[in-house]
Scaffold this motif. Sequence first.
Motif, short mmCIF file in Angstrom:
data_model
loop_
_atom_site.label_atom_id
_atom_site.label_comp_id
_atom_site.label_asym_id
_atom_site.label_seq_id
_atom_site.Cartn_x
_atom_site.Cartn_y
_atom_site.Cartn_z
N ALA A 286 52.47 42.75 39.51
CA ALA A 286 52.15 42.56 40.93
C ALA A 286 50.69 42.19 41.12
N SER A 287 49.79 42.81 40.35
CA SER A 287 48.36 42.51 40.50
C SER A 287 48.07 41.05 40.15
N ILE A 288 48.81 40.52 39.19
CA ILE A 288 48.61 39.12 38.79
C ILE A 288 49.19 38.18 39.83
N TYR A 289 50.39 38.47 40.32
CA TYR A 289 50.98 37.63 41.36
C TYR A 289 50.12 37.63 42.62
N LEU A 290 49.52 38.75 42.96
CA LEU A 290 48.65 38.81 44.13
C LEU A 290 47.43 37.93 43.93
N ALA A 291 46.86 37.95 42.73
CA ALA A 291 45.72 37.08 42.43
C ALA A 291 46.11 35.62 42.58
N LEU A 292 47.24 35.24 42.01
CA LEU A 292 47.68 33.85 42.05
C LEU A 292 47.96 33.39 43.46
N ALA A 293 48.52 34.28 44.30
CA ALA A 293 48.78 33.92 45.69
C ALA A 293 47.50 33.60 46.43
N HIS A 294 46.40 34.23 46.02
CA HIS A 294 45.10 33.95 46.65
C HIS A 294 44.33 32.82 45.95
N GLY A 295 44.96 32.16 45.01
CA GLY A 295 44.30 31.07 44.31
C GLY A 295 43.25 31.53 43.31
N LEU A 296 43.33 32.79 42.88
CA LEU A 296 42.37 33.33 41.92
C LEU A 296 42.94 33.24 40.51
N ASP A 297 42.09 32.94 39.56
CA ASP A 297 42.48 32.95 38.15
C ASP A 297 42.38 34.40 37.68
N PRO A 298 43.51 35.07 37.38
CA PRO A 298 43.44 36.48 37.01
C PRO A 298 42.74 36.73 35.68
N MET A 299 42.60 35.70 34.88
CA MET A 299 41.94 35.85 33.59
C MET A 299 40.42 35.87 33.73
N ALA A 300 39.89 34.94 34.52
CA ALA A 300 38.45 34.77 34.63
C ALA A 300 37.90 35.56 35.81
N VAL A 301 36.98 36.47 35.54
CA VAL A 301 36.36 37.28 36.60
C VAL A 301 34.86 37.02 36.55
N PRO A 302 34.35 36.04 37.33
CA PRO A 302 32.94 35.67 37.24
C PRO A 302 31.98 36.84 37.41
N ALA A 303 32.29 37.77 38.30
CA ALA A 303 31.37 38.89 38.54
C ALA A 303 31.20 39.76 37.30
N VAL A 304 32.26 39.90 36.50
CA VAL A 304 32.16 40.69 35.28
C VAL A 304 31.22 40.01 34.29
N THR A 305 31.37 38.70 34.14
CA THR A 305 30.50 37.95 33.23
C THR A 305 29.06 38.03 33.68
N GLU A 306 28.82 37.82 34.98
CA GLU A 306 27.45 37.89 35.50
C GLU A 306 26.86 39.28 35.34
N MET A 307 27.68 40.30 35.58
CA MET A 307 27.18 41.67 35.44
C MET A 307 26.69 41.93 34.02
N LYS A 308 27.47 41.49 33.03
CA LYS A 308 27.06 41.69 31.65
C LYS A 308 25.77 40.94 31.34
N GLU A 309 25.68 39.71 31.86
CA GLU A 309 24.47 38.91 31.61
C GLU A 309 23.24 39.55 32.24
N LEU A 310 23.37 39.99 33.48
CA LEU A 310 22.22 40.59 34.19
C LEU A 310 21.83 41.92 33.58
N ALA A 311 22.82 42.71 33.19
CA ALA A 311 22.53 44.05 32.65
C ALA A 311 21.91 43.97 31.25
N ASN A 312 22.17 42.88 30.53
CA ASN A 312 21.66 42.76 29.17
C ASN A 312 20.38 41.95 29.04
N GLN A 313 19.81 41.58 30.19
CA GLN A 313 18.56 40.80 30.15
C GLN A 313 17.40 41.65 29.61
#
Length: 398
Positions: free
Chosen positions: A371-398
């Motif tokens: 259900a969480s994946i279908y909800l993402a797809l209904a909103h046009g979101l890629d459930p695999m790619a989470v930009p905020a997670v990637t950015e968080m790791k980059e900012l926290a590791n600077q």
Amino acid sequence: MIDGTAGVSGRRDPDEALLDNPDALAERDPGGMLRHTASAGAQVREAAALTAEANLSVLADEGRPRAVIIAGIGTAGRTGDVLATVAGPRCPAPVIAHRSAGVPGWVGAADVVIAVSASGRSPEALGAAEAAHRRGARLVAVGAPDSQLQSVAERARAPFVPVPRRAPARASLWALTVPVLLAARALGLVKVNEADLAETAARLDAEADRSRPTAESFVNPAKSLALGLAGSVPIVWGSSPLATVAARRFGDTLSANARYPVVTGALGEAGRGRVGLLDGVFGGLVEGERDIFADPDESADGGTRLRLVLLRDGGLNAEDDTDEPLAVEERRADAVQVLAERRGVRCDVVTAEGGSALERLASLVAVPDFASIYLALAHGLDPMAVPAVTEMKELANQ
């Protein structure tokens, strides 16, 4: 559609028709999160085979541990919650999920540390494995083959279960959980036999088939749940400790896959305070103003409203003084459904099925995962790619 400068793209309003278009679903899911989630049953079988090859019998040589610490973050940390609830309140040693680097200060030679990391490089798991080795605690490591975690385990001459990383950690819950359960079985802390694993895998296969992309929304429980949650603030409560683990898992996937804010927890605890959310500005206050002829899935002012998801266990409750009586759990679950109905708050119920605690947990986790994946797809979101997670790791590791 929104296309933000941070790489965020999607739509505020869900496209419900998209869920009944398998080709469109495949196009919106380039990373194959639906396929990875459907592999849960196969994960159980593969992980059991890989664990058998790791010779965990050496763990029992020094007898029962004083305590077991499962060290990891995110989905890896959730495996500790699964072990604790499957082992139950009469487990002969405490089971502790530890989600920060290192290990508690009291850990020593009498204890066992199970370090879990899908990538094999999380600081939490690596720090715990290294600390366990320094302190003389027995160590088991679970993670990607040829990783930093495997190197630490080899230096410590500790068992290592290589779990191939074929998907993001959040889609690898069962691949990470089974080795943890079998390590605890080797220590004499939990009763999980081959039949339990086989039945759990079969249950996950069956739920994946019911929730497959080609099954239309009116017969697909995961799509129906996703459509019910669309545009809402979900509240997910579990009726028992086992169901509460499933509720928190649903919170994890709703946040990561669909980017929805969600309230999760134990229904017993919610009844002491959080149940008041049903009276609030997203619950009874707005639902009470609804036109009796209005669409029941739309709030009175067209704005956000609550949606309750109740995960009910209602079985395999041992007749022991340390357990809450099943009748109490059932009355509480019935009561919250009545409260929601009186306030016009819509409620979805997922009821556990199966003959073992592990299979019942699987029956509560599988459909919400989809259900969480279908909800993402209904909103046009890629459930695999989470930009905020990637950015968080980059900012926290600077």
